[in-house]
Write a protein that holds these residues in place. Sequence first.
Motif, PDB file in Angstrom:
ATOM      1  N   GLY A  50       0.807  -1.216   0.000  1.00 28.62           N
ATOM      2  CA  GLY A  50       0.000   0.000   0.000  1.00 28.62           C
ATOM      3  C   GLY A  50       0.834   1.257   0.000  1.00 28.62           C
ATOM      4  O   GLY A  50       1.863   1.360  -0.677  1.00 28.62           O
ATOM      5  N   LYS A  51       0.400   2.216   0.783  1.00 27.38           N
ATOM      6  CA  LYS A  51       0.984   3.554   0.787  1.00 27.38           C
ATOM      7  C   LYS A  51       2.184   3.642   1.727  1.00 27.38           C
ATOM      8  O   LYS A  51       2.078   3.346   2.910  1.00 27.38           O
ATOM      9  CB  LYS A  51      -0.095   4.558   1.210  1.00 27.38           C
ATOM     10  CG  LYS A  51       0.401   5.984   1.408  1.00 27.38           C
ATOM     11  CD  LYS A  51      -0.761   6.868   1.875  1.00 27.38           C
ATOM     12  CE  LYS A  51      -0.302   8.257   2.247  1.00 27.38           C
ATOM     13  NZ  LYS A  51      -1.429   9.097   2.692  1.00 27.38           N
ATOM     14  N   TRP A  52       3.314   4.078   1.183  1.00 27.77           N
ATOM     15  CA  TRP A  52       4.500   4.385   1.991  1.00 27.77           C
ATOM     16  C   TRP A  52       4.740   5.881   1.828  1.00 27.77           C
ATOM     17  O   TRP A  52       4.999   6.359   0.732  1.00 27.77           O
ATOM     18  CB  TRP A  52       5.699   3.606   1.489  1.00 27.77           C
ATOM     19  CG  TRP A  52       7.006   3.974   2.142  1.00 27.77           C
ATOM     20  CD1 TRP A  52       7.979   4.773   1.619  1.00 27.77           C
ATOM     21  CD2 TRP A  52       7.481   3.544   3.415  1.00 27.77           C
ATOM     22  NE1 TRP A  52       9.043   4.872   2.484  1.00 27.77           N
ATOM     23  CE2 TRP A  52       8.760   4.122   3.608  1.00 27.77           C
ATOM     24  CE3 TRP A  52       6.953   2.735   4.427  1.00 27.77           C
ATOM     25  CZ2 TRP A  52       9.510   3.917   4.754  1.00 27.77           C
ATOM     26  CZ3 TRP A  52       7.711   2.523   5.569  1.00 27.77           C
ATOM     27  CH2 TRP A  52       8.971   3.099   5.733  1.00 27.77           C
ATOM     28  N   HIS A  53       4.690   6.625   2.905  1.00 34.29           N
ATOM     29  CA  HIS A  53       4.804   8.083   2.788  1.00 34.29           C
ATOM     30  C   HIS A  53       5.937   8.594   3.671  1.00 34.29           C
ATOM     31  O   HIS A  53       5.821   9.638   4.308  1.00 34.29           O
ATOM     32  CB  HIS A  53       3.487   8.753   3.154  1.00 34.29           C
ATOM     33  CG  HIS A  53       3.279  10.055   2.447  1.00 34.29           C
ATOM     34  ND1 HIS A  53       2.081  10.713   2.402  1.00 34.29           N
ATOM     35  CD2 HIS A  53       4.144  10.831   1.742  1.00 34.29           C
ATOM     36  CE1 HIS A  53       2.200  11.828   1.708  1.00 34.29           C
ATOM     37  NE2 HIS A  53       3.458  11.926   1.304  1.00 34.29           N
ATOM     38  N   GLY A  74       3.691  -1.191  -3.549  1.00 31.07           N
ATOM     39  CA  GLY A  74       2.839  -0.042  -3.271  1.00 31.07           C
ATOM     40  C   GLY A  74       3.278   1.223  -3.976  1.00 31.07           C
ATOM     41  O   GLY A  74       4.237   1.246  -4.758  1.00 31.07           O
ATOM     42  N   ILE A  75       2.550   2.273  -3.681  1.00 32.68           N
ATOM     43  CA  ILE A  75       2.857   3.614  -4.162  1.00 32.68           C
ATOM     44  C   ILE A  75       3.606   4.321  -3.031  1.00 32.68           C
ATOM     45  O   ILE A  75       3.123   4.329  -1.894  1.00 32.68           O
ATOM     46  CB  ILE A  75       1.571   4.360  -4.545  1.00 32.68           C
ATOM     47  CG1 ILE A  75       0.916   3.671  -5.752  1.00 32.68           C
ATOM     48  CG2 ILE A  75       1.852   5.829  -4.861  1.00 32.68           C
ATOM     49  CD1 ILE A  75      -0.457   4.216  -6.107  1.00 32.68           C
ATOM     50  N   TYR A  77       3.990   7.202  -1.863  1.00 36.57           N
ATOM     51  CA  TYR A  77       3.442   8.419  -1.254  1.00 36.57           C
ATOM     52  C   TYR A  77       1.953   8.438  -1.561  1.00 36.57           C
ATOM     53  O   TYR A  77       1.416   7.438  -2.076  1.00 36.57           O
ATOM     54  CB  TYR A  77       4.151   9.692  -1.762  1.00 36.57           C
ATOM     55  CG  TYR A  77       4.605   9.655  -3.208  1.00 36.57           C
ATOM     56  CD1 TYR A  77       3.719   9.892  -4.258  1.00 36.57           C
ATOM     57  CD2 TYR A  77       5.934   9.385  -3.523  1.00 36.57           C
ATOM     58  CE1 TYR A  77       4.145   9.865  -5.578  1.00 36.57           C
ATOM     59  CE2 TYR A  77       6.368   9.355  -4.844  1.00 36.57           C
ATOM     60  CZ  TYR A  77       5.468   9.592  -5.872  1.00 36.57           C
ATOM     61  OH  TYR A  77       5.892   9.555  -7.176  1.00 36.57           O
ATOM     62  N   SER A  78       1.276   9.530  -1.279  1.00 33.76           N
ATOM     63  CA  SER A  78      -0.164   9.605  -1.547  1.00 33.76           C
ATOM     64  C   SER A  78      -0.427   9.534  -3.052  1.00 33.76           C
ATOM     65  O   SER A  78       0.325  10.107  -3.845  1.00 33.76           O
ATOM     66  CB  SER A  78      -0.746  10.903  -0.989  1.00 33.76           C
ATOM     67  OG  SER A  78      -0.754  10.890   0.416  1.00 33.76           O
ATOM     68  N   HIS A  79      -1.504   8.871  -3.422  1.00 34.66           N
ATOM     69  CA  HIS A  79      -1.740   8.665  -4.851  1.00 34.66           C
ATOM     70  C   HIS A  79      -2.346   9.874  -5.549  1.00 34.66           C
ATOM     71  O   HIS A  79      -2.635   9.812  -6.748  1.00 34.66           O
ATOM     72  CB  HIS A  79      -2.588   7.413  -5.075  1.00 34.66           C
ATOM     73  CG  HIS A  79      -4.006   7.507  -4.598  1.00 34.66           C
ATOM     74  ND1 HIS A  79      -4.348   7.437  -3.265  1.00 34.66           N
ATOM     75  CD2 HIS A  79      -5.180   7.662  -5.268  1.00 34.66           C
ATOM     76  CE1 HIS A  79      -5.652   7.537  -3.144  1.00 34.66           C
ATOM     77  NE2 HIS A  79      -6.183   7.681  -4.332  1.00 34.66           N
ATOM     78  N   VAL A 107       2.096   8.737 -10.515  1.00 31.29           N
ATOM     79  CA  VAL A 107       2.417   7.878  -9.371  1.00 31.29           C
ATOM     80  C   VAL A 107       2.874   6.495  -9.841  1.00 31.29           C
ATOM     81  O   VAL A 107       2.238   5.871 -10.684  1.00 31.29           O
ATOM     82  CB  VAL A 107       1.227   7.753  -8.392  1.00 31.29           C
ATOM     83  CG1 VAL A 107       0.963   9.082  -7.712  1.00 31.29           C
ATOM     84  CG2 VAL A 107      -0.017   7.238  -9.084  1.00 31.29           C
ATOM     85  N   HIS A 154      -4.617   2.932   0.485  1.00 30.63           N
ATOM     86  CA  HIS A 154      -4.917   4.233  -0.133  1.00 30.63           C
ATOM     87  C   HIS A 154      -6.388   4.598   0.055  1.00 30.63           C
ATOM     88  O   HIS A 154      -6.740   5.778   0.003  1.00 30.63           O
ATOM     89  CB  HIS A 154      -4.625   4.193  -1.634  1.00 30.63           C
ATOM     90  CG  HIS A 154      -3.233   3.784  -1.977  1.00 30.63           C
ATOM     91  ND1 HIS A 154      -2.134   4.562  -1.706  1.00 30.63           N
ATOM     92  CD2 HIS A 154      -2.750   2.659  -2.549  1.00 30.63           C
ATOM     93  CE1 HIS A 154      -1.037   3.944  -2.123  1.00 30.63           C
ATOM     94  NE2 HIS A 154      -1.396   2.782  -2.618  1.00 30.63           N
ATOM     95  N   HIS A 157      -8.701   7.602   0.563  1.00 31.37           N
ATOM     96  CA  HIS A 157      -8.057   8.875   0.230  1.00 31.37           C
ATOM     97  C   HIS A 157      -8.455   9.308  -1.186  1.00 31.37           C
ATOM     98  O   HIS A 157      -8.763   8.496  -2.047  1.00 31.37           O
ATOM     99  CB  HIS A 157      -6.535   8.709   0.333  1.00 31.37           C
ATOM    100  CG  HIS A 157      -5.764   9.982   0.380  1.00 31.37           C
ATOM    101  ND1 HIS A 157      -5.616  10.805  -0.717  1.00 31.37           N
ATOM    102  CD2 HIS A 157      -5.070  10.572   1.379  1.00 31.37           C
ATOM    103  CE1 HIS A 157      -4.863  11.845  -0.388  1.00 31.37           C
ATOM    104  NE2 HIS A 157      -4.529  11.733   0.883  1.00 31.37           N
TER     105      HIS A 157
END
Length: 427
Positions: A50-53, A74-75, A77-79, A107, A154, A157
Amino acid sequence: MAALLTGRYQTRSGIYPGVLYPGSKGGLPLNETTIAKMLKSKGYTTAIVGKWHLGFGLNGTYLPTRHGFDNYLGIPYSHDQGPCQNLTCFPPDVKCYGFCDQDVVTVPLVFNENIKQQPADFLQLEKAYSEFATQFIKDAVRNNQPFFLYYPSHHTHYPQYAGTDYAGKSPRGPFGDALMEFDGTVGKILQTLEDTGVINNTLIFFTGDNGPELMRKSRGGNAGLMKCGKGTTYEGGMREPAITYWPGSIQPGVTRALASSLDILPTFAKLAGAALPDVQLDGVDMTNILLNHGASERQTIFYYPTFPSEKYSVFAVRWKNFKAHYYTQGAIHSQSTPDSNCSSLFLKRHDPPLLYNLEADPSENYNLNSTEWDSVLKQIQAVKEQFEASMVFGKSEIAKGTDPVLEPCCIPNCTPKPTCCRCTSAL
């Protein structure tokens, strides 16, 4: 995310003010101990989906694989931190709704440290996540290894998205479809735990990281009776539900004991028999709450704004059922509500601080401003001063700035960047 994974307020590790961007030079310092790094010392295999920020950096310096995770999909940061107006968020070809960041790369979907897709295919993304998570569990069980799976979704969001199995299936519209898809993945993870026979030996911990983005209106969620939403230090911005599940170990019920996502690392350390990191921790062990329906070791929570500073320090302090606001400020993320406290960006200092009894007044409507509450305010002031004396702000990783060269690109050194960064690969 930094606080959850390290058990330390984000100010200690330098993840302030605001958030990291695709080209950020900084990230979560590599000397920070995450839950994953801690559990690896006890033989756990670890994965994040998932999301890694917490940063990308030069050659993936700050990716999860550098922070104790064996596997990552994952992505990073935020998608919404890449152009989305020409991307498909719902089938057959419904473009993503609203405005995302421009003039940066689209992304990417990253597998370990390699970019597999750019832009990420939102229609297939959750399916890929579900398959990755369930296969990780199956592999760990087959290898007789304890495992730690972290799934920062994500959903829901902005911009919302969903694949063919869930699009149009919810009466709540796009937000509901995204939530339903998320729920589907959680269900598949739980089913895999059942099918592999480890459900009774696995703790599932489910929670959120901030309140709803009210500026998105019906596409942004709802805080119910809590005041305001994302970006504020009111309860609507900070208080989150949490669900724990461990058949045979956690008895069904509801607790009102005070807890924080900061407490996850110390709790997992206790359960796994792992040594705590030799640093100043802000979390406490929750096992008495979870296993005994007992009291919390935590009596206080300190509320930092989105953009913390040593000048203003904490905006609010909770002690037991009472919460004192020393500063309040609305947020763009909480605009669209009739309450100006949520939307006004004017910083308000309160002396004496606003005081609320959250047990009797969870909406923070009625300030306890009579002298009979002076002893409570003195107690809160004392714990605030004690906490502030222990707080050492780390060097801001976000203040290091950005460099377009660092934006992740599946075709290194291509031109013209960012538009040349496009590729597709089978997952």
